[in-house]
Write an enzyme that holds these catalytic residues in place. Structure first.
Site, PDB file in Angstrom:
ATOM      1  N   GLU A 175       0.807  -1.359   0.058  1.00 10.00           N
ATOM      2  CA  GLU A 175      -0.028  -0.043   0.034  1.00 10.00           C
ATOM      3  C   GLU A 175       0.780   1.332  -0.017  1.00 10.00           C
ATOM      4  O   GLU A 175       0.422   2.172  -0.480  1.00 10.00           O
ATOM      5  CB  GLU A 175      -1.081  -0.214   1.135  1.00 10.00           C
ATOM      6  CG  GLU A 175      -2.058  -1.120   1.321  1.00 10.00           C
ATOM      7  CD  GLU A 175      -2.780  -1.048  -0.010  1.00 10.00           C
ATOM      8  OE1 GLU A 175      -3.144  -0.067  -0.275  1.00 10.00           O
ATOM      9  OE2 GLU A 175      -3.535  -2.191  -0.343  1.00 10.00           O
TER      10      GLU A 175
ATOM     11  N   ASP B 115      -8.466   6.025  -8.034  1.00 11.24           N
ATOM     12  CA  ASP B 115      -9.072   4.639  -8.229  1.00 11.24           C
ATOM     13  C   ASP B 115     -10.683   4.620  -8.235  1.00 11.24           C
ATOM     14  O   ASP B 115     -11.259   3.708  -8.136  1.00 11.24           O
ATOM     15  CB  ASP B 115      -8.420   3.810  -7.253  1.00 11.24           C
ATOM     16  CG  ASP B 115      -8.740   4.124  -5.853  1.00 11.24           C
ATOM     17  OD1 ASP B 115      -9.366   5.240  -5.489  1.00 11.24           O
ATOM     18  OD2 ASP B 115      -8.720   3.183  -4.968  1.00 11.24           O
TER      19      ASP B 115
ATOM     20  N   THR C  11      -7.856   8.342  -0.227  1.00 17.15           N
ATOM     21  CA  THR C  11      -7.334   6.812   0.501  1.00 17.15           C
ATOM     22  C   THR C  11      -6.517   7.400   1.554  1.00 17.15           C
ATOM     23  O   THR C  11      -5.451   8.253   1.320  1.00 17.15           O
ATOM     24  CB  THR C  11      -6.586   5.978  -0.636  1.00 17.15           C
ATOM     25  OG1 THR C  11      -7.643   5.593  -1.517  1.00 17.15           O
ATOM     26  CG2 THR C  11      -6.110   4.787   0.111  1.00 17.15           C
TER      27      THR C  11
END
Length: 272
Positions: free
Chosen positions: A57, A75, A80
């Site tokens: 990640e 995305d 995020t």
């Protein structure tokens, strides 16, 4: 990252022998040992799991440096952020900030709750820009926010994965394989969710709890996981399976013992 929920992690309690007729003058019996973690929930194994996920990640083993992380990786899930990639577009970031506000009312992120409710389900930043990322980083200096991230990681992702893994009879590696899958795919009703990856694998093999071979089962699960990843462009690089989890499985390292060497997205990592 997506939202998810399954069952909590099960802990294996040490058995205690009972005797109907103890000697009259016997000393009091020692207290039973406390329940002990026996898989990925062992603290040392859990830390390894966090490092491996962070390698994928965040391209770093230093997962504890990621509480402050936040960006839009384009995305379709909005922002995020954090140690497990909570997303503004998938509900888990909203759940996190709601929980944080329960334990610490008036925190720096509380004012964004109306906006987080509105952007849930999409990639919009409406009501979040321009200061949300700065305020997230500020919140990440608060020990209570770090605890809140840990809490939601465990409730939504870690405990369900470990619980399902133990129910299926897989060891520490298998529990990690489940965990990484639920982190990326969540556990919703869509075809690429964790539960449906598992259902897809069940058409090819059986887990140990159903009489199957553990390695065969985990390979079938990873095959299904790769299929799910390839359904979405943002997840189409399958190296976190191919050059990491498959490597551990091929070596027969079902307990996820160190040392560990793997690659993700071309970068090499090592845990001694």
């Amino acid at each position: 990252m997506t939202i998810g929920a399954l069952i909590g992690a099960a802990l294996l309690a040490a058995p205690v022998a009972a005797h109907a007729t103890a000697a009259p003058a016997a000393a009091p019996a020692a207290a039973a040992p406390a329940a002990a973690a026996t898989g990925l929930d062992d603290p040392a194994k859990k830390d390894i799991a966090m490092q491996i996920v962070s390698s994928a990640e965040n391209s770093s083993l230093d997962w504890k440096a990621q509480y402050k992380y936040i960006e839009d990786i384009r995305d379709g899930r909005g922002y995020t952020a954090g140690i497990i990639g909570f997303c503004s577009g998938t509900g888990d970031m909203l759940d996190l900030v709601e929980y944080y506000t329960q334990v610490k009312p008036g925190n720096v992120l509380a004012k964004y709750l109306p906006a987080l409710r509105k952007v849930n389900g999409g990639d919009s930043h409406a009501g979040l820009d321009p200061n949300f990322t700065k305020d997230w980083a500020k919140a990440a200096t608060d020990a209570e926010f770090k605890k809140a991230q840990d809490h939601e990681r465990d409730r939504v992702y870690f405990n369900p994965a470990v619980g399902q893994g133990k129910s299926d009879g897989v060891g520490t590696l298998g529990q990690f394989i489940y965990y990484d899958a639920i982190v990326m795919h969540g556990d919703g009703g869509d075809s690429t969710s964790f539960r449906n990856i598992r259902k897809r694998a069940l058409t090819k093999a059986k887990p140990p709890a159903q009489g199957g071979n553990e390695t065969t089962w985990l390979n079938a699960f990873l095959d299904a996981r790769v299929w799910a990843m390839k359904q979405e462009e943002a997840h189409s690089d399958t190296s976190r399976v191919d050059t990491a989890q498959r490597v551990f499985l091929k070596k027969g390292n079902l307990n996820l013992n160190t040392p560990l060497d793997w690659k993700v997205y071309g970068d090499s990592f090592h845990i001694g």
